[in-house]
Design a protein around this motif. Structure first.
Motif, PDB file in Angstrom:
ATOM      1  N   ASP B 134       0.858  -1.189   0.000  1.00  0.00           N
ATOM      2  CA  ASP B 134       0.000   0.000   0.000  1.00  0.00           C
ATOM      3  C   ASP B 134       0.899   1.246   0.000  1.00  0.00           C
ATOM      4  O   ASP B 134       1.475   1.599   1.019  1.00  0.00           O
ATOM      5  N   TRP B 166      -5.404   2.175  12.550  1.00  0.00           N
ATOM      6  CA  TRP B 166      -4.974   0.788  12.342  1.00  0.00           C
ATOM      7  C   TRP B 166      -5.785  -0.191  13.168  1.00  0.00           C
ATOM      8  O   TRP B 166      -6.141   0.095  14.313  1.00  0.00           O
ATOM      9  N   GLU B 178      -4.706  -3.428   9.075  1.00  0.00           N
ATOM     10  CA  GLU B 178      -5.271  -2.623   7.994  1.00  0.00           C
ATOM     11  C   GLU B 178      -5.666  -1.233   8.479  1.00  0.00           C
ATOM     12  O   GLU B 178      -6.146  -1.087   9.599  1.00  0.00           O
ATOM     13  N   GLY B 182      -9.603  -1.679   6.183  1.00  0.00           N
ATOM     14  CA  GLY B 182      -9.354  -2.076   4.794  1.00  0.00           C
ATOM     15  C   GLY B 182      -9.076  -0.884   3.910  1.00  0.00           C
ATOM     16  O   GLY B 182     -10.015  -0.343   3.341  1.00  0.00           O
ATOM     17  N   GLY B 183      -7.860  -0.486   3.806  1.00  0.00           N
ATOM     18  CA  GLY B 183      -7.251   0.619   3.088  1.00  0.00           C
ATOM     19  C   GLY B 183      -8.055   1.189   1.936  1.00  0.00           C
ATOM     20  O   GLY B 183      -9.247   1.019   1.936  1.00  0.00           O
ATOM     21  N   TRP B 185      -4.552   3.271   2.588  1.00  0.00           N
ATOM     22  CA  TRP B 185      -4.115   4.152   3.668  1.00  0.00           C
ATOM     23  C   TRP B 185      -4.248   5.619   3.256  1.00  0.00           C
ATOM     24  O   TRP B 185      -4.687   6.467   4.036  1.00  0.00           O
TER      25      TRP B 185
END
Ligand SMILES: Cc1cc2nc3c(=O)[nH]c(=O)nc-3n(C[C@H](O)[C@H](O)[C@H](O)COP(=O)(O)O)c2cc1C
Ligand code: SF4
Ligand code: FES
Lengths: 596, 233
Positions: B134, B166, B178, B182-183, B185
């Motif tokens: 990511d 996080w 993640e 769930g990104g 980010w």
């Protein structure tokens, strides 16, 4: 005038095989014959022999019917209720009308299940008529909390949730823990696949659990309690809710119980279903709304549990024992069982055994008695090979250990555990390497992923087992597998990882030859692992009918119709077994080892 | 004060102090990975396991176990050394820890532990999960292939920064850390870009954008420096 009582099992298994439809059919036949007043139908909790459902027991004479269908109702009413002739084809065993004569029942000792299958769990009056809430009354009015704890300690009761921690000692720890507010939690998560003892108790006798919790709350000094129950148990949840509201109405739960000044409120919490949420610290995290993940102990919940307060957490079956101990006394209870394991234990019998279902037996009964007397032994034509006991983290014990008594220490000493009470009987068709792999697949999948040994160790063990069952294993693999198993067992954070290696360790201990056959000879002795077997057409038996050639999905079989024998090209064969199933003459055999 | 024994030495601890804290105060080193001063202990990596001789040799995580009166702790038995080495092997086998191409090479706690504990070969099959990187954040990069799931970033983010960006997702060997459940980010609505997670991360999983191989140095002690200045509750 009441003449007969029909106890119709309404456990989850019998409901799904049609108990409600049977009830409707019975009611309409009874009405049609004017017997509605004379015969009463009582819907009870689980009676045990679940595969034979719907089952019913008819009192006073005690006739036991199995696999009753709605269309049998008319015959039962006319033949049995009117003419007094039991319907022979519905009896469990011909000529054995009374369940007391069947070893399945006679070798059992029902304590926690004593009301299951006997009373209507949805009516508190029936529970009270059977002596229910007397123990709570006695505890509140005649005993101090310390005396209650002393009685439980003297009884020798140990936790039925798996670990077998002495219940009275746990109560005492909570009682003595500093802190004003305390909680009682009933662990009804029952995540072991195939386990349904707790469900049977909750569905069949929910008040027994509530009464046990209330007595515990009085003993430890708690005012509120939670029942953490699997969301997949809708019937148990409904009956618990009903039971809680009935008990509240009668002043047996809630404020100022029995006008003694003692108050106790119970709430339900639904579990999301992950196996690890049955672990006490994960369960508490889940009730608090956090990720259901275990944490290191100490501190134990008795010191710092729900919302950081001292918390008593016991299993459903543990709580269900309490009222019997208070009512009949610690001496009565401790007279059942062995030196270190008192009372009874409920087991779920499954696998290659004649009588599957739920049974309650005294601790100390041998595995042989449990499997062969109560369970009726392995079905005709098969040979007993091993018993896997304790749920997915249990161990596999061989025939030579059948005389081991079922108690916490003996089972643990031999590499198995009591666990929640799952018993799976394996016959000679089982490959023990594959069995170990099967259970490890479950625990590896259910690992929460928090700690390294369990998260990576179980997966790595699994990949080694996969190599072995696919014929790529080496003796070095076996040594690594053993080392890893020891690591996962000793270094994991919670009981899941600490017990997950049991199936592997116990099969390595008792069935090492089978591992070695996979590795050294490239053969699966039980003929299970597809990579390590082959099929052969017996030239004497083959009639050249062409059935196998047509069934084979890879074109591995060749031959001309009418001119036997046919042949298998081993390099094309994927060992699916379709040919064997198709052959009308039983000419195709499955043999251990890679090639013919 | 609590009096206990660590490796044969008599050691004092304040009530509530862990075995690890008592040991460190006495100058006794116990290997750790998921523990970071300034964050709550998680007890998950299992590298700090020690034996309590008078509890039947029970293994407990030093970082998360309160010191108790009369405890006799052993920190460096042969059994413990082998066990820690094996735990390290599992961590190396789990994802993709190839030091020579890692931003943290030379400044990595996992690498240091391998040297300290003499783990020079991994005997277990590597899993190489091939997780996707990511790189959507303007300041940082997250490579889950290098993550050891210690959860230090998760705790730094929630306990110290208070952003709760996080978190853990999935379970078992499929567990992932993640951002925002769930990104990516870079699209996180909660991330303040403070970088505490990066400083807390013991390996090269969280790094500053643009650093080259072996260039990422970190200051995990900032977490303790920040929390020490806060009033205790
Ligand atoms: C992975 C795991 C799953 C568990 N599941 C259950 C469960 O479903 N029901 C239960 O009563 N105890 C379960 N336990 C045991 C609990 O942690 C706890 O020991 C138990 O509820 C205590 O009650 P007892 O003393 O009456 O046995 C589980 C433990 C582990 C490690
Ligand atoms: S032993 Fe397994 S289930 Fe238990 S904390 Fe560790 S990873 Fe989670
Ligand atoms: S440092 Fe204690 S378990 Fe990780």
């Amino acid at each position: 005038m009441r003449r007969l009582e029909v106890l119709l099992c309404s456990g989850t298994a019998c409901l799904s095989s049609g108990a409600q439809e049977v009830k409707k059919a019975l009611l309409s036949s009874l009405a049609a014959h004017g017997l509605a007043e004379e015969v009463r139908i009582v819907e009870t909790g689980c009676m045990g022999p679940c595969e034979l459902g719907p089952v019913m027991l008819i009192y006073p004479e005690g006739t036991f019917y199995i696999k009753v269908r709605p269309q049998d109702a008319e015959e039962i009413v006319v033949e049995h209720f009117l003419k007094g002739r039991p319907v022979a084809r519905l009896l469990w065993r011909e000529g054995a009308p009374s369940p007391q004569e069947l070893p399945f029942f006679s070798r059992q000792r029902k304590v926690v299940l004593s009301n299951c299958g006997v009373i209507d769990p949805e009516r508190i009056e029936e529970y009270i008529a059977a002596g229910g809430y007397e123990a709570l009354g006695r505890a509140l009015t005649e005993m101090s909390p310390e005396e209650v704890i002393e009685e439980i300690k003297r009884s020798g009761l140990r936790g039925r949730g798996g670990a077998g921690f002495p219940t009275g000692t746990k109560w005492e720890l909570v009682r003595k823990a500093p802190g004003g507010e305390k909680y009682v939690i009933c662990n009804a998560d029952e995540g072991d696949p195939g386990a349904f003892m707790d469900r049977a108790i909750l569905e069949g006798d929910p008040h027994a659990v509530l009464e046990g919790m209330a007595i515990a709350a009085y003993a430890v000094g708690a005012k509120s309690g939670y029942i953490y129950v699997r969301a997949e148990y809708p019937l148990a949840i409904r009956r618990l809710e009903e039971a809680i509201s009935q008990a509240r109405k009668l002043g047996l739960l809630g404020e100022d119980i029995l006008e003694t000044g003692f108050s106790f409120n119970v709430e339900l919490r639904m579990g999301a279903g992950a196996f690890v949420c049955g672990e006490e610290t994960a369960l508490i995290a889940s009730i608090e709304g956090r990720r259901g993940e275990p944490r290191p102990r100490p501190p134990y919940p008795a010191q710092s549990g729900l919302w950081g307060k001292p918390t008593l957490i016991n299993n459903v079956e543990t709580f269900a024992n309490v009222r019997h101990i208070i009512q009949n006394g610690a001496d009565w209870f401790s007279a059942i069982g062995t030196e270190t394991s008192k009372g009874t234990k409920v087991f779920a019998l499954a696998g290659q055994v004649r009588n599957t279902g739920l049974v309650e037996v005294p601790m100390g009964i041998t595995l042989r008695e449990l499997i062969f007397d109560v369970g009726g032994g392995v079905p005709e034509g098969r040979k007993f090979k091993a018993v896997q006991i304790g749920g997915p983290s249990g161990g596999c014990l061989p025939e030579g250990l059948l005389d081991v008594p079922v108690d916490y220490e003996s089972l643990r000493g031999h590499g198995a555990i009591m666990g929640s009470g799952g018993v799976i009987v394996l016959d000679d068709s089982a490959c023990m390497v594959n069995v170990a792999k099967f259970f490890l697949e479950f625990t590896a999948e259910e690992s929460c992923g928090k700690c390294t040994p369990c998260r990576v160790g179980t997966q790595t063990m699994l990949s080694i087992l996969n190599r072995i069952t696919s014929g790529e294993g080496t003796e070095e693999d076996l040594q690594r597998l053993e080392e890893l198993a020891q690591l996962v067992k000793s270094a994991s954070l919670c009981g899941l990882g600490q017990t997950a290696p049991n199936p592997v360790l116990s099969t390595l201990r008792y069935f090492r030859d089978e591992y070695l056959a996979h590795i050294r000879e490239g053969a699966c002795p039980a003929g299970v692992c597809p990579a390590l077997i082959h099929y052969r057409i017996d030239p004497e038996l083959c009639r050249g009918c062409d059935a196998c050639r047509r069934a084979c999905p890879t074109g591995a079989i060749s031959g001309t119709p009418g001119s036997p024998p046919y042949r298998i090209d081993q390099s094309l064969c994927i060992r699916c077994g379709a040919c064997q199933a198709a052959c009308p003459f039983g000419a195709i055999e499955r043999l251990p080892g890679r090639k013919g | 004060m609590i009096t206990l024994e660590i490796d044969g030495r008599t050691v004092q601890a304040r009530p509530g102090q862990t075995i690890l804290e008592a040991a460190r105060a006495a100058g006794i080193r116990i290997p750790t990975l998921c523990y970071l001063e300034g964050l709550s202990p998680r007890g998950s990596c299992r590298l700090c396991l020690v034996e309590v001789a008078n509890w039947n040799g029970k293994l407990v995580p030093a970082c998360a176990t309160p010191a108790e009166e009369g405890m006799r702790v052993v920190t460096g038995s042969q059994r413990l050394k082998e066990l820690r080495r094996m735990v390290l092997e599992l961590l190396f086998a789990e994802r993709n820890h190839i030091c020579s191409i890692c931003v943290s090479n030379g400044h990595c706690e996992l690498q240091d532990l391998a040297c300290e504990l003499g783990m020079d070969a991994v005997r277990f099959p590597y899993r190489f999960p091939g997780l996707s990187l990511d790189a959507s954040h303007e300041k940082f990069v997250y490579d889950p292939n290098r993550c050891v799931l210690c959860g230090r970033c998760v705790r730094a983010c929630s306990e110290v920064e208070g952003a709760m960006t996080w978190g853990f997702a999935g379970r078992g060997v499929n567990t992932l850390v993640e951002p925002d459940l769930g990104g990516p980010w870079g699209e996180s609505e909660t991330c303040t870009g403070c970088g505490k997670c990066v400083q807390a991360c013991p390996v090269g999983a969280l790094a500053e954008r643009g650093v080259a191989t072996a260039e990422q140095e970190k200051r995990p002690q900032v977490l303790a420096e920040v929390t020490e200045r806060r009033p205790r509750v």
